[in-house]
Design a protein around this motif. Structure first.
Motif, PDB file in Angstrom:
ATOM      1  N   ALA A  33       1.019  -1.076  -0.164  1.00 22.38           N
ATOM      2  CA  ALA A  33       0.012   0.113  -0.031  1.00 22.38           C
ATOM      3  C   ALA A  33       0.779   1.299   0.088  1.00 22.38           C
ATOM      4  CB  ALA A  33      -0.808   0.044   1.178  1.00 22.38           C
ATOM      5  N   GLN A  67       0.580   2.002   7.465  1.00 24.44           N
ATOM      6  CA  GLN A  67      -0.615   1.781   8.289  1.00 24.44           C
ATOM      7  C   GLN A  67      -1.900   1.253   7.289  1.00 24.44           C
ATOM      8  OE1 GLN A  67      -1.214   2.143  11.246  1.00 24.44           O
ATOM      9  NE2 GLN A  67      -3.247   2.002  11.432  1.00 24.44           N
ATOM     10  N   SER A  68      -1.881   1.728   5.995  1.00 24.98           N
ATOM     11  CA  SER A  68      -3.048   1.443   5.026  1.00 24.98           C
ATOM     12  C   SER A  68      -2.558  -0.281   4.562  1.00 24.98           C
ATOM     13  CB  SER A  68      -2.915   2.189   3.939  1.00 24.98           C
ATOM     14  OG  SER A  68      -3.084   3.567   4.107  1.00 24.98           O
ATOM     15  N   GLY A  74      -5.190  -3.349   5.395  1.00 26.03           N
ATOM     16  CA  GLY A  74      -5.504  -4.252   4.111  1.00 26.03           C
ATOM     17  C   GLY A  74      -5.114  -5.461   4.563  1.00 26.03           C
ATOM     18  N   ASN A  79       5.589   0.571   2.877  1.00 27.65           N
ATOM     19  CA  ASN A  79       4.667   0.390   2.171  1.00 27.65           C
ATOM     20  C   ASN A  79       4.181  -1.146   1.825  1.00 27.65           C
ATOM     21  OD1 ASN A  79       6.643  -0.316   0.426  1.00 27.65           O
ATOM     22  ND2 ASN A  79       6.355   1.153  -1.161  1.00 27.65           N
TER      23      ASN A  79
END
Length: 435
Positions: free
Chosen positions: A54, A58-59, A63, A113
């Motif tokens: 991501a 955090q994303s 996810g 990420n």
């Protein structure tokens, strides 16, 4: 130092004190007691691997958890319906958020990420049960007390000190297992009553006391023997499942861990496979209770009582019991059930310190029942169609009269002490001699 013995003695004493302090500190670090997790209200699925990318960490993590919830629901649905996970219905993320109690993180790696993790999901049984079709297990075994034993470095340990094997069983969620485990925490008197030595004792009386104390009906002994190549290095473990007071072997398997960091994961996998081992034995009928754990039957009644009971139809009577404590109440209940001709005993109310009541179905009259109870040490009174039981009071002890001293012989009238002495001397003289 050798020339001064007192210096050597002081050095040895200081060394022993240091070693003793280290051992004491190690024992303090290994406190007893690990509380088992209560999993009665949850449904668990484990072993979900996610790898998500991501725009930020955090994303990516959120996810990954979303994917774990979806995969976990499909796995639970497939397990409950016996169908492939591909046929599971699709559920929205908002609905899954309401059903999921928590996310279990076994291992995770978080990057800028990217998120890589091994996760588990706990679903709330009340919210997800109807949708999953797993509202509850309809058939479970009788309660079985579980004794985890870990053998390492030639030492057997159960609940005496904390160990990885006990922790794995304490963290195991038993709500989805058909085996009704009675797991002990190791607090209080648990290490004294249930330990590694108890698992090898054949005495049935002590086993009956333990089962009654913890509310169990049978015994399961989960044993693991760990062999380490060197401290912190690879470890090989042999898992053996036993059943009953004699420790009959149900089955076993081997697992390995690359290092000490993977020892906990190996123990968790051992608990999961041990549960499957016990489940297969239970479904095949191998986990049957040893008849020697049952209480011995009461002695047969005299033939006269059997003939008297056979001549009467069953009648329902009310029994009142004056029980000051629970021991008296349980003893009276056991004696009523053991009376010849008693078909059924119903507990109406329990009032310790007052009068408790039973309803019994008895083949005979109350006078006969009263005679049987009084012959067995109970006090019993019949009033109409009701019988009252109580513990008879001991009879007061009768004081023993003190022994009486013999009264002195009476002196004839006119006699004196001098006459008595003269007569005694005269009788003491030999016969045939003149004065």
């Amino acid at each position: 130092m050798l020339r001064r013995p007192w210096v050597l003695a002081a050095f040895v004493a200081l060394l022993c004190f240091a070693i003793g302090g280290a051992v004491y500190a190690q024992m303090e670090a290994g406190e007893r007691g690990i509380l088992p997790l209560d999993s009665s209200g949850t449904l668990e699925v484990d072993g979900i691997h996610v790898d998500v990318g991501a725009k930020d960490a955090q994303s990516a993590r959120l996810g990954g958890w979303r994917i774990a919830q979806r995969e976990g629901f499909k796995m639970l649905w497939a397990k409950s319906h016996g169908l492939p996970a591909s046929q599971a219905p699709s559920v929205s993320d908002s609905t899954l958020d309401d059903m999921v109690s928590s996310i279990i993180v076994r291992r995770e790696q978080i990057g800028p990420n990217r998120y890589i993790a091994d996760l588990g999901v706990l679903f709330d049984r009340a919210r997800a049960g109807q949708l999953l079709g797993v509202e509850g297990i309809t058939k479970r075994s009788q309660p079985m007390i579980l004794i985890p034993i870990m053998v390492t470095a030639g030492t057997e340990t159960s609940l005496e000190l904390r160990n990885p094997w006990q922790r794995a069983w304490a963290e195991f969620r038993t709500s989805q297992s058909a085996i009704d485990y009675v797991r002990l925490s190791g607090l209080g008197v648990d290490p004294l009553l249930v330990n590694a030595a108890q698992a090898a004792r054949p005495g049935r009386t002590w086993w009956r006391n333990i089962l009654d104390m913890y509310g169990a009906s049978d015994i399961l002994i989960a044993e693991v023997m760990v062999h380490r190549a060197y401290p912190g290095g690879p470890a090989k473990a042999r898992f053996i499942g036993r059943h009953g007071p004699d420790g009959e072997i149900v089955g076993g398997f081997d697992l390995t861990a690359a290092n000490s960091a993977e020892l906990a994961a190996m123990m968790n996998e051992g608990v999961r496979r041990m549960d499957q081992l016990y489940l297969a034995a239970y479904q095949s009928g191998a986990l049957t209770r040893d008849p020697s754990l049952n209480l011995p039957p009461p002695p047969p009644p005299p033939p006269e009582e059997e003939e008297q009971q056979a001549q009467h139809a069953p009648t329902r009577y009310q029994i009142g019991l004056l029980a000051p404590n629970a021991v008296t109440y349980n003893s009276a209940l056991a004696h009523l059930r053991a009376v010849p001709g008693v078909d059924k005993v119903e507990q109406v109310n329990i009032a310790l310190g007052d009068t408790s009541y039973f309803f019994i179905t008895y083949r005979g009259d109350l006078s006969t029942l009263r005679s049987i109870l009084t012959s067995r040490g109970w006090g019993a009174d019949v009033a109409g169609s009701q019988l009252k039981m109580y513990v008879p009071r001991p009879a007061p002890a009768t004081p023993t009269p003190a022994p009486q001293q013999p009264a002195p012989a009476a002196t004839p009238p006119g006699a004196t002490n001098e006459n008595k002495v003269t007569a005694s001397a005269t009788e003491a003289q030999p016969r045939g001699t003149a004065e």
